[in-house]
Design an enzyme around this catalytic site. Structure first.
Site, PDB file in Angstrom:
ATOM      1  CG  ASP A  46      -1.864   1.164   1.247  1.00  0.00           C
ATOM      2  OD1 ASP A  46      -2.967   1.019   0.693  1.00  0.00           O
ATOM      3  OD2 ASP A  46      -1.512   2.241   1.779  1.00  0.00           O
ATOM      4  CE1 TYR A  51       0.753   7.855   2.552  1.00  0.00           C
ATOM      5  CE2 TYR A  51       1.172   5.600   1.882  1.00  0.00           C
ATOM      6  CZ  TYR A  51       0.374   6.536   2.511  1.00  0.00           C
ATOM      7  OH  TYR A  51      -0.794   6.121   3.086  1.00  0.00           O
ATOM      8  CE  LYS A  76      -3.629   4.725   0.458  1.00  0.00           C
ATOM      9  NZ  LYS A  76      -2.205   4.609   0.807  1.00  0.00           N
ATOM     10  CG  HIS A 109      -4.402   9.728   0.234  1.00  0.00           C
ATOM     11  ND1 HIS A 109      -3.051   9.655  -0.029  1.00  0.00           N
ATOM     12  CD2 HIS A 109      -4.544   9.302   1.513  1.00  0.00           C
ATOM     13  CE1 HIS A 109      -2.425   9.191   1.050  1.00  0.00           C
ATOM     14  NE2 HIS A 109      -3.312   8.975   1.993  1.00  0.00           N
TER      15      HIS A 109
HETATM   16  N1  NAP Z   1      -5.187   6.424   3.758  1.00  0.00           N
HETATM   17  C1  NAP Z   1      -4.632   7.103   4.721  1.00  0.00           C
HETATM   18  O1  NAP Z   1      -4.957   8.269   4.946  1.00  0.00           O
HETATM   19  C2  NAP Z   1      -3.576   6.454   5.562  1.00  0.00           C
HETATM   20  C3  NAP Z   1      -3.091   7.093   6.720  1.00  0.00           C
HETATM   21  C4  NAP Z   1      -2.117   6.441   7.483  1.00  0.00           C
HETATM   22  C5  NAP Z   1      -1.656   5.191   7.098  1.00  0.00           C
HETATM   23  N2  NAP Z   1      -2.138   4.599   5.943  1.00  0.00           N
HETATM   24  C6  NAP Z   1      -1.640   3.279   5.495  1.00  0.00           C
HETATM   25  O2  NAP Z   1      -1.684   2.352   6.579  1.00  0.00           O
HETATM   26  C7  NAP Z   1      -0.375   1.810   6.768  1.00  0.00           C
HETATM   27  C8  NAP Z   1      -0.147   1.441   8.216  1.00  0.00           C
HETATM   28  O3  NAP Z   1      -0.353   2.558   9.062  1.00  0.00           O
HETATM   29  P1  NAP Z   1       0.810   3.360   9.804  1.00  0.00           P
HETATM   30  O4  NAP Z   1       2.070   3.157   9.056  1.00  0.00           O
HETATM   31  O5  NAP Z   1       0.342   4.765  10.021  1.00  0.00           O
HETATM   32  O6  NAP Z   1       0.871   2.720  11.256  1.00  0.00           O
HETATM   33  P2  NAP Z   1       0.937   1.252  11.870  1.00  0.00           P
HETATM   34  O7  NAP Z   1       1.141   0.220  10.834  1.00  0.00           O
HETATM   35  O8  NAP Z   1      -0.228   1.141  12.818  1.00  0.00           O
HETATM   36  O9  NAP Z   1       2.244   1.358  12.805  1.00  0.00           O
HETATM   37  C9  NAP Z   1       3.537   1.548  12.284  1.00  0.00           C
HETATM   38  C10 NAP Z   1       4.460   1.909  13.448  1.00  0.00           C
HETATM   39  O10 NAP Z   1       4.473   0.839  14.401  1.00  0.00           O
HETATM   40  C11 NAP Z   1       5.798   0.297  14.541  1.00  0.00           C
HETATM   41  N3  NAP Z   1       5.662  -1.161  14.520  1.00  0.00           N
HETATM   42  C12 NAP Z   1       5.263  -1.937  13.479  1.00  0.00           C
HETATM   43  N4  NAP Z   1       5.200  -3.232  13.846  1.00  0.00           N
HETATM   44  C13 NAP Z   1       5.548  -3.279  15.147  1.00  0.00           C
HETATM   45  C14 NAP Z   1       5.666  -4.344  16.081  1.00  0.00           C
HETATM   46  N5  NAP Z   1       5.398  -5.599  15.727  1.00  0.00           N
HETATM   47  N6  NAP Z   1       6.047  -4.041  17.343  1.00  0.00           N
HETATM   48  C15 NAP Z   1       6.333  -2.765  17.706  1.00  0.00           C
HETATM   49  N7  NAP Z   1       6.227  -1.701  16.855  1.00  0.00           N
HETATM   50  C16 NAP Z   1       5.842  -1.970  15.586  1.00  0.00           C
HETATM   51  C17 NAP Z   1       6.574   0.806  13.344  1.00  0.00           C
HETATM   52  O11 NAP Z   1       7.910   1.017  13.707  1.00  0.00           O
HETATM   53  P3  NAP Z   1       9.133   0.340  12.886  1.00  0.00           P
HETATM   54  O12 NAP Z   1       9.005   0.827  11.466  1.00  0.00           O
HETATM   55  O13 NAP Z   1      10.349   0.839  13.595  1.00  0.00           O
HETATM   56  O14 NAP Z   1       8.943  -1.154  13.004  1.00  0.00           O
HETATM   57  C18 NAP Z   1       5.891   2.117  13.029  1.00  0.00           C
HETATM   58  O15 NAP Z   1       6.406   3.147  13.860  1.00  0.00           O
HETATM   59  C19 NAP Z   1       0.551   2.930   6.241  1.00  0.00           C
HETATM   60  O16 NAP Z   1       1.869   2.484   6.026  1.00  0.00           O
HETATM   61  C20 NAP Z   1      -0.200   3.323   5.000  1.00  0.00           C
HETATM   62  O17 NAP Z   1       0.009   2.380   3.975  1.00  0.00           O
HETATM   63  C21 NAP Z   1      -3.083   5.226   5.199  1.00  0.00           C
END
Ligand code: NAP
Length: 282
Positions: A46, A51, A76, A109
């Site tokens: 994704d 990004y 997106k 988005h």
């Molecule tokens: N459409 C939208 O508006 C929107 C907005 C936000 C996100 N998204 C999408 O959703 C995806 C996921 O959301 P997100 O990146 O915001 O947050 P997330 O996946 O909830 O969390 C990522 C964070 O958690 C840490 N992490 C990951 N796995 C872990 C584990 N097993 N134990 C401890 N810490 C862990 C990562 O650190 P490390 O990297 O150091 O492991 C990173 O800081 C994004 O990458 C994007 O593709 C979309």
């Protein structure tokens, strides 16, 4: 990782329920980190124009040698390009940057209801044309509220395949989630572990200890059992493997309810409110 379930979208195409997100992965690291995710077995990536790392995703896809049909790639439309001609040019750039002829899923988005005279309808109709010409196999939306979905239903032809919205134990986002599911739209839960924010929650830690898994695995499993799609982001190969190791245990009804009961409503939201978010990157 062979056990990752495929879900069927309302247009008949399928999507792996678990993927890998690259939000906040720096462009210069994206090819390497996405490459690690592909090596770990993820097949659903994704990304987004916003990004700034679509080129890195494309590079990782090419150097992986994995057949294109085994991959599911989402991107997106950036907020600055909702006007139809701009949207068409932006999509051309997305495909060029990814180095692909088509994406598996392309999303608006953000709805930006206070921008473009509140017109996300003509933007959606441009996405309908990308689906019609086959360059986006499926199309969907992100951060759409119930009234935004209702308006698309009234005024346009194609029902979005997904609505990608913020969902995690502290913010279940139930109204947007129910409106999506009731319309046959699958929910993609973004920030599924609240960017790490739920991992030291006492209730989640206790369930994790009980089932012999980590808090991240328990939280991701909770999403999967609710039928939502997730793509946790991690920059570490170890945590990528941890986040994909979700298919050898199950949460019972009591654990599901306990995690669901952590919902804080609106104060639990970590990202912007889609009703007012009007950010256009410079
Ligand atoms: N459409 C939208 O508006 C929107 C907005 C936000 C996100 N998204 C999408 O959703 C995806 C996921 O959301 P997100 O990146 O915001 O947050 P997330 O996946 O909830 O969390 C990522 C964070 O958690 C840490 N992490 C990951 N796995 C872990 C584990 N097993 N134990 C401890 N810490 C862990 C990562 O650190 P490390 O990297 O150091 O492991 C990173 O800081 C994004 O990458 C994007 O593709 C979309």
């Amino acid at each position: 990782m062979t056990q990752i379930p495929n879900l069927t979208l309302n247009d008949g195409h399928t999507i792996p329920q678990l993927g890998f997100g690259v939000f906040q992965v720096p462009p210069e690291d994206t090819a390497r980190i996405t490459g690690l995710a592909l090596e770990a077995g993820y097949r659903h990536i994704d990304t987004a124009e916003m990004y700034g790392n679509e080129k890195g995703v494309g590079e990782a896809v090419r150097s992986s040698g994995i057949p294109r049909e085994e991959l599911f790639i989402t991107s997106k439309l950036n907020n600055g390009f909702h006007e139809p001609d701009e949207a068409r040019r932006a999509f051309d750039r997305t495909l060029a940057d990814l180095g692909l002829d088509s994406v598996d899923l392309f999303l608006i988005h953000w709805p930006l209801p206070t921008k473009y005279d509140g017109d996300y309808v003509s933007t959606w109709q441009v996405l309908e044309s990308f689906k019609a010409d086959g360059r986006a196999r499926s199309i969907g939306v992100s951060n759409f509220q119930p009234d935004h979905l209702a308006r698309l239903a009234r005024e346009t032809e194609v029902v979005p395949a997904v609505n990608q919205i913020e969902v995690h134990p502290y913010f279940r986002n139930e109204e947007a989630r129910s409106a999506s599911r009731d319309a046959g739209i699958l929910v993609e839960a973004w920030s599924p572990i609240a960017q790490g924010g739920v991992l030291d929650d006492a209730a989640i830690v206790k369930i994790a200890e009980h089932v012999g898994k980590t808090p991240a695995q328990v939280t991701l499993r909770w999403h999967l059992q609710r039928g939502d799609i997730v793509f946790p982001k991690s920059s570490s190969a170890e945590r990528m493997a941890e986040n994909a190791d979700l298919f050898d245990f199950e949460l019972d009804d009591q654990a599901m309810e306990t995690i669901g009961g952590l919902d804080q409503g609106e104060p639990g939201r970590t990202g912007p409110n889609p009703d007012t978010f009007d950010y256009i990157p410079g």
